[in-house]
Design a protein around this motif. Sequence first.
Motif, PDB file in Angstrom:
ATOM      1  N   ALA A  61       0.806  -1.218   0.000  1.00  0.00           N
ATOM      2  CA  ALA A  61       0.000   0.000   0.000  1.00  0.00           C
ATOM      3  C   ALA A  61       0.843   1.274   0.000  1.00  0.00           C
ATOM      4  N   SER A  62       2.144   1.163  -0.158  1.00  0.00           N
ATOM      5  CA  SER A  62       2.975   2.364  -0.138  1.00  0.00           C
ATOM      6  C   SER A  62       2.614   3.249  -1.333  1.00  0.00           C
ATOM      7  N   PRO A  63       2.591   4.554  -1.127  1.00  0.00           N
ATOM      8  CA  PRO A  63       2.217   5.461  -2.216  1.00  0.00           C
ATOM      9  C   PRO A  63       3.115   5.331  -3.448  1.00  0.00           C
ATOM     10  N   ASP A  64       4.397   5.096  -3.242  1.00  0.00           N
ATOM     11  CA  ASP A  64       5.304   4.945  -4.390  1.00  0.00           C
ATOM     12  C   ASP A  64       4.936   3.721  -5.233  1.00  0.00           C
ATOM     13  N   GLN A  68       3.576   3.680  -9.037  1.00  0.00           N
ATOM     14  CA  GLN A  68       4.304   2.923 -10.061  1.00  0.00           C
ATOM     15  C   GLN A  68       3.364   1.960 -10.791  1.00  0.00           C
ATOM     16  N   VAL A  69       2.505   1.273 -10.079  1.00  0.00           N
ATOM     17  CA  VAL A  69       1.555   0.357 -10.710  1.00  0.00           C
ATOM     18  C   VAL A  69       0.582   1.134 -11.584  1.00  0.00           C
TER      19      VAL A  69
END
Length: 89
Positions: A61-64, A68-69
Motif C-alpha cells: 500500500a505504499s504510495p510509491d 508505479q503500478v
Amino acid sequence: MTRRVLVLLCLLALNVVSAIAVVQSTQKTRELFHQLQSARLTRDQLTTEWAQIQLEDSAWASPDRVSQVARNKLGMIQPHDYVVLGNKP
C-alpha cells in the motif's frame, strides 16, 4: 485392640486415597502445563505471522508502489504531467 486396628486401617486407607489424589493432581498439572506451552507457541507463531502480514500490507500500500503500478500497468499519468506534455483535454 480391634478399635485400634480399625483406626489404623482407616488412616491407611485415607493415606492411600490421598496419595492417589496427589498423583492425579500432578498428572493434571503436567497436562495443563503442556497445553499452556502449546498455546504460547501458537500465540508466538500467530504474532509473527501477523507482523509479517502487516509489513507486507504496508509494502503493497505504499504510495510509491501504487503510483508505479498506476503508471506502468494502467497507463495512468498525473494530471499536471498531461498538461505539461502539451495535450489538452
